[in-house]
Scaffold this motif. Structure first.
Motif, PDB file in Angstrom:
ATOM      1  N   LYS A  87      23.153 -15.771  17.555  1.00  0.00           N
ATOM      2  CA  LYS A  87      22.572 -16.562  18.647  1.00  0.00           C
ATOM      3  C   LYS A  87      23.169 -17.958  18.755  1.00  0.00           C
ATOM      4  O   LYS A  87      23.051 -18.612  19.784  1.00  0.00           O
ATOM      5  CB  LYS A  87      21.055 -16.648  18.486  1.00  0.00           C
ATOM      6  N   THR A  91      30.017 -18.736  22.983  1.00  0.00           N
ATOM      7  CA  THR A  91      30.938 -17.698  23.451  1.00  0.00           C
ATOM      8  C   THR A  91      32.090 -18.284  24.262  1.00  0.00           C
ATOM      9  O   THR A  91      33.204 -17.769  24.198  1.00  0.00           O
ATOM     10  CB  THR A  91      30.212 -16.612  24.271  1.00  0.00           C
ATOM     11  N   LEU A 129      32.878 -13.138  19.148  1.00  0.00           N
ATOM     12  CA  LEU A 129      32.439 -12.651  20.450  1.00  0.00           C
ATOM     13  C   LEU A 129      31.658 -11.342  20.319  1.00  0.00           C
ATOM     14  O   LEU A 129      30.619 -11.167  20.967  1.00  0.00           O
ATOM     15  CB  LEU A 129      33.649 -12.455  21.379  1.00  0.00           C
ATOM     16  N   ASN A 130      32.126 -10.431  19.480  1.00  0.00           N
ATOM     17  CA  ASN A 130      31.430  -9.154  19.281  1.00  0.00           C
ATOM     18  C   ASN A 130      30.045  -9.375  18.682  1.00  0.00           C
ATOM     19  O   ASN A 130      29.070  -8.744  19.101  1.00  0.00           O
ATOM     20  CB  ASN A 130      32.248  -8.212  18.392  1.00  0.00           C
ATOM     21  N   ALA A 132      28.228 -12.115  18.879  1.00  0.00           N
ATOM     22  CA  ALA A 132      27.389 -12.780  19.884  1.00  0.00           C
ATOM     23  C   ALA A 132      26.848 -11.775  20.888  1.00  0.00           C
ATOM     24  O   ALA A 132      25.740 -11.939  21.402  1.00  0.00           O
ATOM     25  CB  ALA A 132      28.197 -13.860  20.591  1.00  0.00           C
ATOM     26  N   LYS A 133      27.626 -10.712  21.166  1.00  0.00           N
ATOM     27  CA  LYS A 133      27.190  -9.679  22.110  1.00  0.00           C
ATOM     28  C   LYS A 133      26.329  -8.614  21.446  1.00  0.00           C
ATOM     29  O   LYS A 133      25.888  -7.678  22.087  1.00  0.00           O
ATOM     30  CB  LYS A 133      28.411  -9.014  22.741  1.00  0.00           C
ATOM     31  N   GLY A 134      26.132  -8.734  20.123  1.00  0.00           N
ATOM     32  CA  GLY A 134      25.279  -7.766  19.420  1.00  0.00           C
ATOM     33  C   GLY A 134      25.997  -6.501  19.020  1.00  0.00           C
ATOM     34  O   GLY A 134      25.375  -5.471  18.807  1.00  0.00           O
ATOM     35  N   LYS A 135      27.308  -6.544  18.907  1.00  0.00           N
ATOM     36  CA  LYS A 135      28.079  -5.359  18.529  1.00  0.00           C
ATOM     37  C   LYS A 135      28.278  -5.318  17.043  1.00  0.00           C
ATOM     38  O   LYS A 135      28.406  -6.242  16.353  1.00  0.00           O
ATOM     39  CB  LYS A 135      29.443  -5.356  19.209  1.00  0.00           C
TER      40      LYS A 135
END
Length: 135
Positions: A87, A91, A129-130, A132-135
């Motif tokens: 969180k 990004t 980035l991944n 942050a996107k929840g991946k």
């Protein structure tokens, strides 16, 4: 349910601590490793990736750099160069870092650039980035 403590430590100090983790998942150089209370003692090298911790049924995600973790039956300590809560990742800044790293890799054909450093920078930015996107 038995729980395990987690500490995420950087050269600047402890970034995260919780005593009530149900499971901790790290990306070791040999693959993903799930750790629960009672795990046998292990020291594992970590690669750039996501560190996940399930706490009270909620999964917390962290973008971490390379390092190592010490696993004991009641505690996991991850020693990494840098760690960020999913969180808290900016990004826009991560996309700019990714773009700079990709441009640097493109220059490899024309100039003498440190290939390892450029690829590592790209991997770090993409990982942030991944996460942050929840991946």
């Amino acid at each position: 349910m038995n729980t395990i403590a987690l500490d995420i430590v950087t050269p600047n100090g402890t970034v995260f601590h919780d005593d009530e983790c149900e499971i901790v998942v790290v990306n070791s150089v040999q693959g993903e490793l799930g750790i629960m209370a009672g795990h046998v003692p292990v020291v594992a090298a970590l690669k750039i990736g996501v560190l996940r911790a399930k706490i009270n049924g909620v999964t917390e995600m962290f973008a971490v750099t390379d390092g190592f973790c010490e696993i004991r039956p009641n505690k996991v300590t991850a020693f990494v160069q840098a760690a960020e809560f999913a969180k808290d990742i900016d990004t826009e800044r991560a996309m700019e870092a990714r773009d700079r790293a990709e441009a640097l890799l493109q220059k490899l054909q024309d100039e003498r650039v440190d290939d390892f450093e450029a690829r590592t920078a790209l991997l770090r930015a993409t990982n942030r980035l991944n996460v942050a996107k929840g991946k």
